[in-house]
Design an enzyme around this catalytic site. Sequence first.
Site, PDB file in Angstrom:
ATOM      1  N   LYS A 116       5.133   2.508  -2.992  1.00  0.00           N
ATOM      2  CA  LYS A 116       4.937   3.906  -3.401  1.00  0.00           C
ATOM      3  C   LYS A 116       5.101   3.985  -4.911  1.00  0.00           C
ATOM      4  O   LYS A 116       5.865   3.226  -5.506  1.00  0.00           O
ATOM      5  CB  LYS A 116       5.981   4.813  -2.742  1.00  0.00           C
ATOM      6  CG  LYS A 116       5.537   6.258  -2.649  1.00  0.00           C
ATOM      7  CD  LYS A 116       4.575   6.478  -1.496  1.00  0.00           C
ATOM      8  CE  LYS A 116       4.073   7.881  -1.415  1.00  0.00           C
ATOM      9  NZ  LYS A 116       3.303   8.109  -0.185  1.00  0.00           N
TER      10      LYS A 116
ATOM     11  N   LYS B  58       0.841  -1.200   0.000  1.00  0.00           N
ATOM     12  CA  LYS B  58       0.000   0.000   0.000  1.00  0.00           C
ATOM     13  C   LYS B  58       0.867   1.236   0.000  1.00  0.00           C
ATOM     14  O   LYS B  58       1.877   1.300   0.690  1.00  0.00           O
ATOM     15  CB  LYS B  58      -0.843  -0.036   1.298  1.00  0.00           C
ATOM     16  CG  LYS B  58      -1.868   1.036   1.425  1.00  0.00           C
ATOM     17  CD  LYS B  58      -3.189   0.562   0.858  1.00  0.00           C
ATOM     18  CE  LYS B  58      -4.209   1.673   0.727  1.00  0.00           C
ATOM     19  NZ  LYS B  58      -3.947   2.595  -0.375  1.00  0.00           N
TER      20      LYS B  58
END
Length: 532
Positions: free
Chosen positions: A168, A132
């Site tokens: 990311k 995430k």
Amino acid sequence: MVAPILRRAPGTLLSTSSALLRVHSRKVAAPAFSRFLSTHITNLACEDHEPGFLGSVETYFDRKQDDMVSREERHVYPRAAKISGVSEKSLAGIKAVDSVLSVKFPVEIDADTHIIIEGYRAQHSRHRLPTKGGIRFSDEVDLQEVEALASLMTFKCAVVDVPFGGAKGGVKMDPKKFTASQLERITRRYTMELCQKNFIGPGIDVPAPDVGTGPREMSWIMDTYRQFNPQDVNAAGCVTGKPISQGGVRGRNEATGLGVYFGIREFLQFPEVQKMTGLDGKIAGKTVIVQGFGNVGYWAAKFFHNNGAKIIGIGEHDVSAYDPNGIDVEAIFKHRTEKGSFRGYGNVEIIHEPITVMERECDILIPAALERQIGLKNVKKIKAKIIGEAANGPMTPDAHDYLVSKGKVIIPDLLLNAGGVTVSYFEWLKNLSHVRFGRMSRKWEEAGKSKLLTLVEENAGRLLTPQERRAVIHGAEEHELVYSGLEDTMIGACEETRATAFAKNTDFRTAALVNAIQKISTVTTQSGQMFL
Ligand code: NAD
């Protein structure tokens, strides 16, 4: 095989092969975008020898003092890895970035122009899945920044017990230079790359907003993912930070700023923090300076303002605004939205070298813009007693160590700005359960409380007013449940950080990182070592 073509002209999304053919004949250089965002400011704040963003994250993790240039004021503390007590073997696995995707793709800007855009996605740790982390649109994006941010995400999720690994993404371009339809093409084309390379999916990797992106881009990402995965009933969970109409959760937009508010409020109440700073435990009356007035900075400023703090300075990339009597956050936001700058707003002092707003006297400084805004060049001028890192990586390790040595309280990014990923987790849960929070239980709870109140009225011998009754029986709306889950999470994580800081006699950043490393190590060790 020719990759699928999603949409043709005018909003053309090109298949890789056909696009490349056309680009060869018409390729033009990408525009020379201005680099106002952080390079200039970073040069004002940091010495050349200070580490970049990735180097900073690694320094906090485990860099030894000999690796750093020696300076007299620098206090050297044992870094997190050493204090954690985790084995060298586990530490090496925890530190390494797992997978990196680097792509270059052509995008049609108008009928005659194609440009080549660079994009990245780094998955730092897959000890928990999905991974995430946000997607950043900025012409400053590069691989080391994306890797640094992905590492921070792993630690951040662990600090707040969100069961995800860290990732990311970044697209190297200045979104301000493109129209909405051009941005849509770029976003969809980048998402196509993620789909084709298996770097996105509700159980694989779930992006979210970051600098330069918001609900609109998340919506485009989800829609593109759906085109490639029409059979995936959980497709809405492939990205968070979406608009409500697209499966977003109420409260996500303001979540990071609200988490910053909850975190600082919590720290203010710790007796040790009160002793270090000489401040009482209340928000009301505290003077606050916020650097960066985007999603995170705006909402953080708004929650502090609404709870009685005085916002005396707001920094932006062009100019900063300062008023020791306090700034009306909503009014200045409206002014900036309409005029594009703080210039011309009320009687505030306009500061033309914007970074210097952080050097003004205040109780709480909240850097909420970008990384490396406080370094060895400006750290000695920082007067705030508490520095709450709303941005990721806003100070260099040397600046951090200097401020700690001066007794300042630094509430670190991996703890303080974790509100965003916490509420992203709630959104993901909502998407997987396909039901709005509270939908099944709200009326049931209200009916139960109503019956209880009737009994209380009978025993008390007085009827409640309709307002009193409503206040008690009111069942929670979705945003109230989200706020309450976020508050609980932030309070718990702050308390854990505080406990480790005092148990290990270290600063709060190191303590948060120690907690994260120990939790990640527990997960990887208990799942077995075969794939390590
Ligand atoms: P944003 O793009 O909405 O806002 C950033 C703001 O900072 C913009 O208004 C920009 O003009 C301003 N800015 C840029 N450079 C500046 C400078 N040198 N000085 C002053 N202002 C400057 O981005 P955001 O989502 O608010 O993110 C801000 C920071 O918070 C980033 O470090 C990001 O990684 C971090 N963060 C964001 C979230 C989230 O949910 N959006 C979550 C966790 C962490």
